[in-house]
Enzyme design. Structure first.
Site, PDB file in Angstrom:
ATOM      1  N   HIS A 132      37.107   1.509  10.365  1.00 27.38           N
ATOM      2  CA  HIS A 132      38.232   2.190  10.315  1.00 27.38           C
ATOM      3  C   HIS A 132      37.687   3.661   9.918  1.00 27.38           C
ATOM      4  O   HIS A 132      38.316   4.641  10.678  1.00 27.38           O
ATOM      5  CB  HIS A 132      39.416   1.753   9.444  1.00 27.38           C
ATOM      6  N   GLU A 133      37.098   3.971   9.057  1.00 26.11           N
ATOM      7  CA  GLU A 133      36.861   5.135   8.640  1.00 26.11           C
ATOM      8  C   GLU A 133      35.804   5.897   9.662  1.00 26.11           C
ATOM      9  O   GLU A 133      35.978   7.109  10.024  1.00 26.11           O
ATOM     10  CB  GLU A 133      36.000   5.234   7.231  1.00 26.11           C
ATOM     11  N   HIS A 136      37.807   7.255  12.589  1.00 30.00           N
ATOM     12  CA  HIS A 136      38.376   8.500  12.321  1.00 30.00           C
ATOM     13  C   HIS A 136      37.570   9.803  12.583  1.00 30.00           C
ATOM     14  O   HIS A 136      37.962  10.808  13.206  1.00 30.00           O
ATOM     15  CB  HIS A 136      38.837   8.623  10.694  1.00 30.00           C
ATOM     16  N   GLU A 197      46.161   6.748  12.572  1.00 30.48           N
ATOM     17  CA  GLU A 197      45.976   5.406  11.853  1.00 30.48           C
ATOM     18  C   GLU A 197      45.637   4.123  12.654  1.00 30.48           C
ATOM     19  O   GLU A 197      44.933   3.522  12.806  1.00 30.48           O
ATOM     20  CB  GLU A 197      46.824   5.274  10.635  1.00 30.48           C
ATOM     21  N   ASP A 201      42.553   1.902  13.738  1.00 30.89           N
ATOM     22  CA  ASP A 201      42.711   0.291  13.765  1.00 30.89           C
ATOM     23  C   ASP A 201      42.094  -0.029  14.990  1.00 30.89           C
ATOM     24  O   ASP A 201      41.154  -0.971  15.093  1.00 30.89           O
ATOM     25  CB  ASP A 201      44.075   0.088  13.611  1.00 30.89           C
TER      26      ASP A 201
END
Length: 489
Positions: A132-133, A136, A197, A201
């Site tokens: 997930h990070e 980003h 977000e 995901d």
């Protein structure tokens, strides 16, 4: 350092993305921003800001410096990042904080609190957060989300980013750091969308599947954290404050994960062993950990990771002989696991048998050449035996080709001192201080190193490095002057 032309606007682009992860600072206002990542912040800008941010962060939070744990989170991150499509040179690290949180910064700097790693029940859950990070970063959310309202120096931008991140670790510290760093400049408004977000995901789940992890790991971990919140846990995980999780998000991620029909790769135990070591590292009560691991072994006799945790906890409680007994049993059962070789050598050193420790490390290096953990531990042991020349050769050879983090420069300084090389010692210490954010001390030490040598090649190299130190110091002073002006007003 000032950035001119088309690069003036982007230096604060990371602010809104980071602010998502630190709502304690949500009152800070940022300007409306453009949508083109390349127009707002180039990859080169992100890399420079990230490097400055990380230097600043090191001054305010304690990182986990254990080389085995560093290697674990780095290897996990690289395994996932290989499927991200990003050309970023990622840097993964662990913050020594028991709270549950994770964050990313410009340039691919991705951090995880120790508490988050301990909360994950298996490697796929942890990998879900890591993915997930990474998403980003790979989707350029940081650059796409914000744009500076005015020209600002790189050190100022990096300091503000660090201040916002610190808000997630300590709101009061973050607020104070931000108030000082803003230096009376324009206020900014946070504007980070839920779409980012959701996209993180989706991309993260694709990454999990491509890397061979169970894609259900991500929604499962998020759902468990949300359940704790709904059940009125006394402390809401910081991760939920900084990564808002909704039922629709969980449902969407579950549906996407279910679309993959893959057989996840087997967890060979690295996750549980790293988790066991991390728990011992941040737990102050070794005796309670000893009982914890003995209870687990009573229920799961074959849980080698629990026996490993027990050995480390026994060592922490200064029960060295008992710890060695546990590790030697593990070595017989699992002779190829590097963690057991390292633990055995470290315990041999604690048992006042450094010669045996050196032999164990050297044998392991034959099997795992260039391993940073082995090099660091072996160098420390050689230095303890006053074998400085051997340590110096080992470190210099490794640092020419591999990791050159602050810990290696600190060890090299000890080796140079032990060999009677005062100027080289000062130069190594200077680099250690610079890389940990203490530039004035780095300048003082490098100046002393220059005064202490007549080697023209060294003088030329160190003078060039001194100029870099001075530029860094000037930028810091300019930033500090603005901060002082703001506080005075």
């Amino acid at each position: 350092m000032r950035v001119g032309g088309a690069r003036r606007r982007p230096l604060l682009a990371a602010l809104t993305a980071l602010a998502l992860w630190t709502p304690a600072l949500s009152a800070v206002e940022l300007p409306d921003l453009g949508t083109s990542a390349d127009r707002v912040m180039s990859p080169a800008d992100e890399a420079r800001i990230g490097a400055e941010f990380f230097r600043s962060l090191r001054q305010h939070v304690e990182l986990v410096e254990d080389p085995e744990l560093q290697a674990y989170i780095r290897n996990l991150g690289y395994r996932l990042a290989a499927h991200s499509g990003a050309s970023t040179d990622f840097r993964f690290f662990i913050v020594k904080d028991p709270r549950i949180n994770a964050f990313a910064a410009p340039g691919g700097y991705v951090g995880f609190n120790a508490g988050l790693i301990l909360e994950a029940r298996n490697e796929s859950e942890l990998a879900g957060v890591v993915a997930h990070e990474i998403a980003h970063v790979s989707q350029r959310h940081i650059a796409r989300s914000s744009e500076a309202a005015e020209d600002m120096s790189l050190p100022m931008a990096a300091s503000i980013i660090a201040a916002i991140l610190l808000g997630g670790q300590d709101p009061e510290l973050g607020q104070a750091a931000l108030a000082a760093t803003m230096a009376g400049g324009t206020q900014y408004r946070i504007d980070f969308t839920r779409a980012n977000e959701a996209e993180a995901d989706r991309v993260g789940i694709d990454m999990l599947a491509a890397a061979g992890f169970d894609p259900e790991g991500m929604p499962r971990f998020f759902e468990r954290l949300q359940a704790r919140d709904r059940l009125g846990a006394p402390v809401v995980p910081e991760f939920l404050r900084t990564h808002p999780v909704t039922l629709s998000r969980i449902a969407d991620s579950r549906n996407r994960a279910a679309s993959y029909d893959i057989e996840a790769t087997e967890d060979h135990g690295d996750f549980h062993h790293a988790r066991a070591k991390l728990r011992v590292l941040i737990q102050e009560d070794a005796e309670s950990l000893i009982e914890r691991y003995r209870t687990i072994l009573g229920e799961q006799d074959g849980a080698s990771w629990a026996r490993y945790g027990l050995a480390l906890a026994l060592a922490e409680a200064r029960q060295t002989e008992a710890a060695l007994t546990e590790i030697e049993q593990l070595r017989r059962e699992h002779p190829q696991r590097l963690a057991y070789r390292i633990a055995q050598a470290r315990l041999q050193r604690l048992a006042d048998d450094p010669a045996a420790a050196v032999a164990t490390y050297r044998a392991a290096l034959e099997l795992y050449p260039g391993n940073a953990s082995l090099v660091r531990y072996l160098a420390q042991t050689l230095l303890d035996q006053e074998r400085a020349d051997e340590a110096r050769t080992l470190l210099r050879d490794h640092m020419r080709r591999h990791d050159r983090g602050p810990a290696f420069y600190r060890l090299l300084a000890r080796a140079e001192e032990g060999g009677g090389h005062a100027a080289r010692r000062d130069a190594a210490l200077a680099e250690f201080h610079y890389r940990t954010g203490r530039t004035p001390e780095a300048i003082r030490l490098l100046r002393r190193a220059l005064d202490g040598t007549e080697d023209e090649a060294l003088i030329r190299r160190w003078q060039a490095r001194m100029e870099e130190y001075r530029q860094r110091a000037m930028a810091d002073e300019q930033s500090g002057a603005r901060q002082g002006s703001s506080q005075a007003r």
